[in-house]
Design an enzyme around this catalytic site. Structure first.
Site, PDB file in Angstrom:
ATOM      1  N   ASP A  27       0.826  -1.206   0.000  1.00  0.00           N
ATOM      2  CA  ASP A  27       0.000   0.000   0.000  1.00  0.00           C
ATOM      3  C   ASP A  27       0.865   1.263   0.000  1.00  0.00           C
ATOM      4  O   ASP A  27       2.018   1.238   0.441  1.00  0.00           O
ATOM      5  CB  ASP A  27      -0.901  -0.026   1.250  1.00  0.00           C
ATOM      6  CG  ASP A  27      -2.043   0.971   1.138  1.00  0.00           C
ATOM      7  OD1 ASP A  27      -2.341   1.430   0.019  1.00  0.00           O
ATOM      8  OD2 ASP A  27      -2.645   1.297   2.183  1.00  0.00           O
ATOM      9  N   ASN A  77     -10.127  -2.799  -6.651  1.00  0.00           N
ATOM     10  CA  ASN A  77      -9.337  -1.822  -7.405  1.00  0.00           C
ATOM     11  C   ASN A  77      -9.938  -1.494  -8.783  1.00  0.00           C
ATOM     12  O   ASN A  77      -9.601  -0.467  -9.381  1.00  0.00           O
ATOM     13  CB  ASN A  77      -7.887  -2.293  -7.592  1.00  0.00           C
ATOM     14  CG  ASN A  77      -7.050  -2.178  -6.337  1.00  0.00           C
ATOM     15  OD1 ASN A  77      -6.060  -2.884  -6.155  1.00  0.00           O
ATOM     16  ND2 ASN A  77      -7.433  -1.282  -5.442  1.00  0.00           N
ATOM     17  N   SER A 107      -6.576  -5.619  -6.212  1.00  0.00           N
ATOM     18  CA  SER A 107      -7.701  -6.217  -5.487  1.00  0.00           C
ATOM     19  C   SER A 107      -8.967  -6.193  -6.339  1.00  0.00           C
ATOM     20  O   SER A 107      -9.060  -5.442  -7.318  1.00  0.00           O
ATOM     21  CB  SER A 107      -7.950  -5.459  -4.183  1.00  0.00           C
ATOM     22  OG  SER A 107      -8.601  -4.235  -4.453  1.00  0.00           O
TER      23      SER A 107
HETATM   24  C1  FPP Z   1      -1.724   0.372  -3.389  1.00  0.00           C
HETATM   25  O1  FPP Z   1      -1.299   1.692  -3.461  1.00  0.00           O
HETATM   26  C2  FPP Z   1      -1.169  -0.419  -4.457  1.00  0.00           C
HETATM   27  C3  FPP Z   1      -1.882  -0.916  -5.499  1.00  0.00           C
HETATM   28  C4  FPP Z   1      -3.326  -0.692  -5.673  1.00  0.00           C
HETATM   29  C5  FPP Z   1      -1.271  -1.702  -6.556  1.00  0.00           C
HETATM   30  C6  FPP Z   1       0.048  -2.330  -6.234  1.00  0.00           C
HETATM   31  C7  FPP Z   1       0.791  -2.400  -7.489  1.00  0.00           C
HETATM   32  C8  FPP Z   1       2.120  -2.330  -7.634  1.00  0.00           C
HETATM   33  C9  FPP Z   1       3.066  -2.329  -6.527  1.00  0.00           C
HETATM   34  C10 FPP Z   1       2.709  -2.265  -8.987  1.00  0.00           C
HETATM   35  C11 FPP Z   1       2.325  -3.385  -9.858  1.00  0.00           C
HETATM   36  C12 FPP Z   1       2.658  -4.703  -9.246  1.00  0.00           C
HETATM   37  C13 FPP Z   1       3.059  -5.758  -9.944  1.00  0.00           C
HETATM   38  C14 FPP Z   1       3.343  -7.052  -9.274  1.00  0.00           C
HETATM   39  C15 FPP Z   1       3.251  -5.698 -11.382  1.00  0.00           C
HETATM   40  P1  FPP Z   1      -2.395   2.832  -3.498  1.00  0.00           P
HETATM   41  O2  FPP Z   1      -2.517   3.303  -4.895  1.00  0.00           O
HETATM   42  O3  FPP Z   1      -3.667   2.346  -2.910  1.00  0.00           O
HETATM   43  O4  FPP Z   1      -1.736   3.909  -2.586  1.00  0.00           O
HETATM   44  P2  FPP Z   1      -2.499   5.015  -1.714  1.00  0.00           P
HETATM   45  O5  FPP Z   1      -3.260   4.270  -0.652  1.00  0.00           O
HETATM   46  O6  FPP Z   1      -1.385   5.824  -1.160  1.00  0.00           O
HETATM   47  O7  FPP Z   1      -3.393   5.767  -2.643  1.00  0.00           O
END
Ligand code: FPP
Length: 262
Positions: A24, A72, A69
């Site tokens: 996250d 998402n 998720s």
């Molecule tokens: C949460 O950060 C992260 C995600 C929704 C996606 C995670 C994806 C990656 C690390 C990159 C792609 C991964 C792979 C394996 C190719 P957020 O956007 O919810 O952060 P925030 O809560 O600060 O808004």
């Protein structure tokens, strides 16, 4: 491919066989720097690479990463589309690193919901890494625990209706067999980055007795040193699985002795 040499620092206690991570804080990391959120996701891939490589090097058996998720999909179309492109690029570009580190990749979730191009690259990477003997890297994609349990239940009912399963025999182990990947043992340690204290629909069944570790650091900054800190914290935990550990048993024995006046 070949057997990679395991190099594991001494963390002073038990070491987890299966680590699961809620990655996250990509968006926050970018926003704090006046950058577009998507650049946070891009930087997050560098953390994925470093953490995967380090876990493989230390002999972690399974690493599950919550990459996308079920919820998402509700994000703006452009962010979803870019995340899917990043996933596809990751799968293509990281194949060599996965092979080098003897890592076998697989995925859990409603994978049929992924764009065709991303799903095709996922299948290719799974196929290419299938014979690797080292760490298992599982990507949770379009994954939600509640949909996993709902999907399992549907299959249980189908099998019961077809006479392949007797409803009277359904117990915890039966249900586990219908989850997405029953062969992988439950996570020992669930790490969440960026400070939030919740599981967000991630491995709710499997994490029943997992140790939780929350890091205040956003995912793009969660690297080897932060992982080691989490492992040191894990090593100091006492896992009881609802029972008593040795200290608890000793305390009980002491209490019984003192009640008897011994
Ligand atoms: C949460 O950060 C992260 C995600 C929704 C996606 C995670 C994806 C990656 C690390 C990159 C792609 C991964 C792979 C394996 C190719 P957020 O956007 O919810 O952060 P925030 O809560 O600060 O808004």
């Amino acid at each position: 491919m070949g057997k990679a040499r395991i190099v594991r620092p001494d963390f002073g206690g038990a070491f987890p066989a299966h680590i699961a991570v809620i990655m996250d804080g990509n968006g926050r990391w970018a926003e704090r720097r006046g950058m577009q959120r998507i650049l946070g996701h891009r930087e997050g891939i560098a953390s994925v690479r470093e953490i995967t490589t380090e876990c493989a090097r230390m002999g972690v058996e399974s690493l599950t990463l919550y990459a996308f998720s079920a919820e998402n999909w509700k994000r703006p179309t452009l962010e979803v589309r870019t995340l899917m492109q990043l996933l596809r690029l990751f799968l293509v570009k990281e194949r060599a690193t996965l092979m080098e580190n003897d890592v076998r990749l697989s995925a859990i979730g409603r994978l049929e919901e992924l764009p065709k191009a991303a799903l095709a690259e996922l299948r290719r990477t799974e196929e290419q890494t299938r014979a690797n003997q080292g760490m298992r890297l599982r990507l949770a994609l379009s994954y939600g625990s509640r949909s996993e349990v709902a999907d399992a239940l549907k299959k249980v009912i189908e099998d019961a209706r077809a006479g392949r399963l007797d409803a009277a025999d359904v117990d915890e182990e039966t249900l586990r067999r219908y989850l997405y990947d029953p062969a992988t043992p439950d996570p020992d340690l669930v790490i969440r980055t960026a400070g939030e204290m919740r599981l967000s629909n991630f491995l709710l069944w499997q994490a029943s007795y997992s140790e939780l570790y929350v890091s205040s650091v956003c995912w793009p900054e969660f690297r080897k040193a932060e992982l080691h800190e989490a492992l040191r914290a894990y090593a100091s935990r006492k896992r009881k699985f609802g029972g008593l550990d040795q200290d608890g048993r000793d305390a009980d024995a002491r209490a019984r002795r003192s009640r008897r006046g011994a």
